[in-house]
Design an enzyme around this catalytic site. Structure first.
Site, PDB file in Angstrom:
ATOM      1  N   LYS A  22      11.614 -10.079  -0.799  1.00 51.60           N
ATOM      2  CA  LYS A  22      10.968 -10.391   0.240  1.00 51.60           C
ATOM      3  C   LYS A  22       9.336 -11.280  -1.439  1.00 51.60           C
ATOM      4  CE  LYS A  22       7.348  -7.624   0.099  1.00 51.60           C
ATOM      5  NZ  LYS A  22       6.088  -7.570  -0.907  1.00 51.60           N
ATOM      6  N   ASN A  23       9.566 -10.870  -2.669  1.00 53.01           N
ATOM      7  CA  ASN A  23       8.281 -10.959  -3.621  1.00 53.01           C
ATOM      8  C   ASN A  23       8.999 -12.575  -4.165  1.00 53.01           C
ATOM      9  OD1 ASN A  23       7.268  -8.755  -3.156  1.00 53.01           O
ATOM     10  ND2 ASN A  23       7.581  -8.267  -5.101  1.00 53.01           N
ATOM     11  N   ARG A  97      -1.368  -9.337   1.653  1.00 52.97           N
ATOM     12  CA  ARG A  97      -2.527  -9.809   0.025  1.00 52.97           C
ATOM     13  C   ARG A  97      -2.273 -10.841  -0.439  1.00 52.97           C
ATOM     14  NH1 ARG A  97      -1.729  -8.740  -3.652  1.00 52.97           N
ATOM     15  NH2 ARG A  97      -3.946  -9.294  -5.014  1.00 52.97           N
ATOM     16  N   CYS A 121      -5.666  -2.531  -2.152  1.00 55.81           N
ATOM     17  CA  CYS A 121      -4.610  -1.686  -0.556  1.00 55.81           C
ATOM     18  C   CYS A 121      -4.561  -0.972  -1.616  1.00 55.81           C
ATOM     19  CB  CYS A 121      -3.688  -3.457  -1.434  1.00 55.81           C
ATOM     20  SG  CYS A 121      -2.919  -3.158  -2.983  1.00 55.81           S
ATOM     21  N   ARG A 126      -6.451  -5.383  -6.670  1.00 52.91           N
ATOM     22  CA  ARG A 126      -5.859  -5.816  -6.687  1.00 52.91           C
ATOM     23  C   ARG A 126      -6.800  -7.244  -6.713  1.00 52.91           C
ATOM     24  NH1 ARG A 126      -0.701  -5.132  -4.466  1.00 52.91           N
ATOM     25  NH2 ARG A 126       0.006  -6.910  -5.085  1.00 52.91           N
ATOM     26  N   ASP A 320       7.185  -1.627  -9.307  1.00 54.16           N
ATOM     27  CA  ASP A 320       7.632  -1.659  -7.689  1.00 54.16           C
ATOM     28  C   ASP A 320       9.017  -0.357  -7.232  1.00 54.16           C
ATOM     29  OD1 ASP A 320       7.524  -5.149  -6.797  1.00 54.16           O
ATOM     30  OD2 ASP A 320       5.615  -3.290  -7.131  1.00 54.16           O
ATOM     31  N   VAL A 342       1.559  -0.805 -15.264  1.00 54.64           N
ATOM     32  CA  VAL A 342       0.780  -2.260 -14.388  1.00 54.64           C
ATOM     33  C   VAL A 342      -0.230  -1.952 -13.331  1.00 54.64           C
ATOM     34  CG1 VAL A 342       2.061  -4.069 -12.951  1.00 54.64           C
ATOM     35  CG2 VAL A 342       2.895  -3.309 -14.807  1.00 54.64           C
ATOM     36  N   ARG A 412       7.204  -4.118   6.101  1.00 49.17           N
ATOM     37  CA  ARG A 412       6.959  -5.015   5.846  1.00 49.17           C
ATOM     38  C   ARG A 412       8.320  -5.230   4.208  1.00 49.17           C
ATOM     39  NH1 ARG A 412       0.966  -5.236   3.069  1.00 49.17           N
ATOM     40  NH2 ARG A 412       1.630  -6.521   2.945  1.00 49.17           N
TER      41      ARG A 412
HETATM   42  C1  EPZ Z   1       3.652  -9.123  -7.216  1.00 54.15           C
HETATM   43  O1  EPZ Z   1       2.205  -8.491  -6.633  1.00 54.15           O
HETATM   44  C2  EPZ Z   1       4.437  -8.308  -6.282  1.00 54.15           C
HETATM   45  N1  EPZ Z   1       4.122  -9.255  -5.023  1.00 54.15           N
HETATM   46  C3  EPZ Z   1       4.228  -6.538  -6.565  1.00 54.15           C
HETATM   47  O2  EPZ Z   1       5.112  -6.196  -5.654  1.00 54.15           O
HETATM   48  C4  EPZ Z   1       4.387  -6.714  -7.587  1.00 54.15           C
HETATM   49  O3  EPZ Z   1       4.472  -4.649  -7.855  1.00 54.15           O
HETATM   50  C5  EPZ Z   1       3.409  -7.239  -8.534  1.00 54.15           C
HETATM   51  O4  EPZ Z   1       3.431  -8.562  -8.463  1.00 54.15           O
HETATM   52  C6  EPZ Z   1       3.846  -6.457  -9.531  1.00 54.15           C
HETATM   53  O5  EPZ Z   1       5.027  -6.808 -10.247  1.00 54.15           O
HETATM   54  C7  EPZ Z   1       4.441 -10.070  -4.492  1.00 54.15           C
HETATM   55  O6  EPZ Z   1       5.655 -10.851  -4.989  1.00 54.15           O
HETATM   56  C8  EPZ Z   1       4.489 -10.195  -2.973  1.00 54.15           C
HETATM   57  P1  EPZ Z   1       0.087  -9.249 -10.254  1.00 54.15           P
HETATM   58  P2  EPZ Z   1       0.739  -9.664  -7.832  1.00 54.15           P
HETATM   59  O7  EPZ Z   1      -0.367 -10.152 -10.526  1.00 54.15           O
HETATM   60  O8  EPZ Z   1       1.297 -10.739  -7.881  1.00 54.15           O
HETATM   61  C9  EPZ Z   1      -3.655  -7.229 -12.561  1.00 54.15           C
HETATM   62  C10 EPZ Z   1       5.955  -5.220  -3.301  1.00 54.15           C
HETATM   63  O9  EPZ Z   1       5.558  -3.538  -3.568  1.00 54.15           O
HETATM   64  N2  EPZ Z   1      -4.208  -8.956 -11.921  1.00 54.15           N
HETATM   65  O10 EPZ Z   1       1.590  -9.301 -11.027  1.00 54.15           O
HETATM   66  O11 EPZ Z   1      -0.692  -9.702  -6.817  1.00 54.15           O
HETATM   67  C11 EPZ Z   1      -3.458  -6.397 -11.269  1.00 54.15           C
HETATM   68  O12 EPZ Z   1      -4.475  -5.816 -10.381  1.00 54.15           O
HETATM   69  C12 EPZ Z   1       4.637  -5.240  -4.422  1.00 54.15           C
HETATM   70  O13 EPZ Z   1       6.640  -5.710  -3.145  1.00 54.15           O
HETATM   71  C13 EPZ Z   1      -5.890  -8.777 -12.476  1.00 54.15           C
HETATM   72  O14 EPZ Z   1      -6.164  -8.574 -13.001  1.00 54.15           O
HETATM   73  O15 EPZ Z   1       0.727  -8.509  -8.730  1.00 54.15           O
HETATM   74  C14 EPZ Z   1      -2.319  -5.934 -11.829  1.00 54.15           C
HETATM   75  O16 EPZ Z   1      -2.264  -4.402 -12.417  1.00 54.15           O
HETATM   76  C15 EPZ Z   1       3.227  -4.549  -4.320  1.00 54.15           C
HETATM   77  N3  EPZ Z   1      -5.776 -10.107 -12.204  1.00 54.15           N
HETATM   78  C16 EPZ Z   1      -1.470  -6.806 -12.521  1.00 54.15           C
HETATM   79  O17 EPZ Z   1      -2.417  -7.618 -13.670  1.00 54.15           O
HETATM   80  C17 EPZ Z   1      -5.704 -11.360 -11.011  1.00 54.15           C
HETATM   81  O18 EPZ Z   1      -5.816 -12.124 -11.601  1.00 54.15           O
HETATM   82  C18 EPZ Z   1      -0.166  -7.218 -12.371  1.00 54.15           C
HETATM   83  O19 EPZ Z   1      -0.461  -7.934 -10.667  1.00 54.15           O
HETATM   84  C19 EPZ Z   1      -4.256 -10.956 -10.695  1.00 54.15           C
HETATM   85  C20 EPZ Z   1      -3.429  -9.377 -11.464  1.00 54.15           C
END
Ligand code: EPZ
Length: 435
Positions: A22-23, A97, A121, A126, A320, A342, A412
Site C-alpha cells: 500500500k505504502n 492523509r 490522525c 502528522r 508500522d 518515529v 485500509r
Molecule cells: C509513511 O508516512 C507511511 N505512510 C506510514 O505508514 C509510516 O508509519 C511512516 O511513513 C513512517 O515510516 C505511507 O507511506 C502512506 P513520515 P509519512 O513523514 O510519510 C515527522 C501505515 O500504517 N514529520 O516519514 O507521513 C512525522 O510526524 C502508515 O501504513 C515531520 O515532522 O511519515 C513523524 O514523526 C502510518 N514533518 C516522522 O516525521 C514532516 O513534514 C516520520 O513521518 C513530515 C513528517
C-alpha cells in the site's frame, strides 16, 4: 461499522502470499500525474486507501482503469486525459492523509497545486513542514489558505536545488516522495540530503527512472535528481508489502503456527528478522533467488524470549510493525521494552491489549511489556490501521472470543484479511453492522 469476531487458540498453518505494498502503491499512483503517456502498475492491492487515491486521481484528470477480474497480475492503468485541475479537495484528503503525495507531482507537471492540509490522525500530529520546506527550496511559492496548501512554480517550472529533509524524528517518507517527484521535471540538478531510505522510496525512484527520470542514490540518505523535460509512460510491479509480511510472521508466531509466506521482501526486513530471531522465531528462507520476492517459512519457538525493540527510520525496525510485535511480546517469557522513536504517541493499542489481560506499562514513548501466560478474549476497539492488526493478532492467540470493532481501519491496509486468515485455520468472521 463492521467488526471481526475471533475465537482464539487456533494454530495458523498453510501458505499465504504477500500483496503489493500500500505504502509503495500510493506514491506510485500519484507519479502518473507526471507522465505524458500511460502508466501501468501491477500487483496493486485492492484496499480502501487505493480506492481513495483512484477517486482523487479521477478528480485530477487521470483516467484509471483496472484489469479484468481474474487477469493475473491485477493491474491499474493510468493516463492523464485532462491536466487543467490541480485541487486535491479536503473531502478526499481527510479520508486519507497520504493524498499529500500528489502535491509534488502536480506542482512539477502543472506548475500549481492546491492540496488540503492533511490533519493529524490517531498515531500523531502528522505535520508536513518538511514537505513544504523541500518544495520551497526548489523555488515553489507556498501559501496556506483556508486549510489548503497553495503552491505555485514561478514561470511554471521548478529549479533544481539542494534540499535538507531531516526532521526531529528522522526524515520523511512521503516528503521525500514529494520532493523527489517534483525535482524530476525541475530545471537543473537537485540533491536531497537526509532523504528517507525506505524501500517504498526506492520503488518510486525505479518507476520514475523507467519513465525517463534521472535519479540516483534512492535508498540512501542522499538522492541526486537530474531534471528532465518530460516523462513518458512505463510499466512497473509494485514491491511486496513488508508490513503485511511482518504481520503474517507475527501471526504465525503468536498462534504457535507454521506459515509459508510467499512474495516476501526479506531484503527490506533485516531489522524485523533480527528482532524475531531474538524472540526465538526463526524465519527459514525456502527460495530467496529474488530477495525482494522470497518464499520463507515461519514457525514459532515454543518459548518467546523477551526483547528490547526501538522503532527507527529504515533500515531500523519499522514503526508500522511496532503494534503487531507488541501483541507478540505480551506472551513472551519476561519483560520486554518497546520504544517508539518515529511516532511517540503511537500506542492506542496499549489500552486495548490491556483489556485482554496484557501487562503493559507506558512511560512516554516507552512501554514495558510484562509477558503473561495467556491473553483473554474481550471486545476491543480498533483505532488506526496497525493497532487494528495488533488486536487481531492478540485475538487469534487469546482464550475465548475477541470482538474487534471498527475494522474499517484495517480494511485500509489489509485486503480481505479475515478471508485469508480463515484459509490458514483461524476462526474469524466479519460481522456487518447491518447484520
Ligand atoms: C509513511 O508516512 C507511511 N505512510 C506510514 O505508514 C509510516 O508509519 C511512516 O511513513 C513512517 O515510516 C505511507 O507511506 C502512506 P513520515 P509519512 O513523514 O510519510 C515527522 C501505515 O500504517 N514529520 O516519514 O507521513 C512525522 O510526524 C502508515 O501504513 C515531520 O515532522 O511519515 C513523524 O514523526 C502510518 N514533518 C516522522 O516525521 C514532516 O513534514 C516520520 O513521518 C513530515 C513528517
Amino acid at each position: 461499522m463492521d467488526s471481526f469476531h475471533i475465537n482464539g487458540g487456533r494454530r495458523l498453518e498453510g501458505t499465504i502470499r504477500v500483496n503489493g505494498s500500500k505504502n509503495a502503491a500510493l506514491p506510485l499512483m500519484a507519479a502518473s500525474l507526471l507522465a505524458d503517456d500511460q502508466v501501468r502498475l501491477m500487483d496493486v492491492p485492492d484496499l480502501a486507501d487505493i480506492r481513495s487515491m483512484r477517486r482523487l486521481l479521477d478528480e485530477l484528470g487521470v483516467e484509471v482503469s483496472s484489469s479484468e477480474p481474474g487477469d493475473e497480475p491485477a493491474s491499474l492503468t493510468m493516463k492523464v486525459v485532462d491536466d487543467t485541475a490541480s485541487h486535491a479537495r479536503y473531502e478526499i484528503v481527510r479520508t486519507m492523509r497520504a493524498s499529500i503525495c500528489v502535491l509534488g507531482p502536480l506542482l512539477a507537471k502543472r506548475g500549481r497545486a492546491r492540496v488540503s492540509m492533511p490533519g493529524g490522525c490517531a498515531i500523531g500530529e502528522r505535520p508536513v513542514d518538511l514537505h513544504l520546506r523541500g518544495l520551497e527550496a526548489l523555488g515553489a511559492s507556498i501559501e496556506l489558505e483556508s486549510g489548503d496548501v497553495v503552491a505555485e512554480a514561478p514561470g511554471g517550472r521548478l529549479r533544481g536545488a539542494t534540499v535538507f529533509l531531516g526532521g526531529a524524528f528522522g526524515s520523511t517518507v512521503l516528503g521525500t516522495a514529494n520532493v523527489m517527484s517534483a525535482a524530476v521535471l525541475a530545471e537543473g540538478t537537485s540533491v536531497i540530503e537526509s532523504a528517507a531510505c525506505e524501500p517504498e522510496v526506492v520503488d518510486l525512484a525505479r518507476l520514475l527512472n523507467a519513465m525517463g527520470a534521472r535519479i540516483s542514490g534512492a535508498g540512501t540518505p542522499r538522492i541526486v535528481i537530474e531534471g528532465v523535460d518530460r516523462l513518458g509512460g512505463a510499466e512497473h510491479t509494485v514491491m511486496p508489502d513488508r508490513i503485511e509480511a511482518g504481520t503474517f510472521m507475527c501471526a504465525a508466531a503468536i498462534t504457535n503456527g507454521s506459515l509459508t509466506i510467499e512474495n516476501t521482501p526479506v531484503d527490506c526486513m533485516i531489522a524485523v528478522l533480527d528482532r524475531l530471531a531474538a524472540l526465538g522465531i526463526e524465519v527459514e528462507l525456502l527460495d530467496a533467488s529474488d530477495p525482494l520476492r522470497a518464499t520463507c517459512r515461519v514457525a514459532s519457538g515454543r518459548v518467546l524470549h523477551p526483547i528490547r525493540v526501538t522503532t527507527q527510520p529504515h533500515p531500523g525496525f519499522p514503526t508500522d510493525l511496532q503494534a503487531q510485535l507488541m501483541a507478540l511480546l505480551c506472551l513472551a517469557d519476561g519483560n520486554s521494552i518497546v520504544t517508539e522513536k518515529v511516532f511517540p504517541e503511537r500506542f492506542l493499542h496499549v489500552a486495548e491489549l490491556s483489556r485482554m489481560g496484557a501487562q503493559l506499562h507506558r512511560q512516554g514513548a516507552t512501554v514495558v511489556v510484562t509477558g503473561v501466560r495467556e491473553l483473554r478474549g474481550a471486545p476491543v476497539m480498533a483505532s488506526d490501521l496497525r493497532a487494528s492488526a495488533s488486536l487481531v493478532l492478540a485475538g487469534l492467540a487469546a482464550r475465548g472470543t475477541t470482538i474487534v470493532n471498527r475494522v474499517y481501519h484495517l480494511d485500509r491496509g489489509y485486503e480481505r484479511l479475515e478471508e485469508r486468515l480463515v484459509r490458514l485455520g483461524a476462526d474469524i468472521r466479519r460481522v456487518s453492522d447491518s447484520a
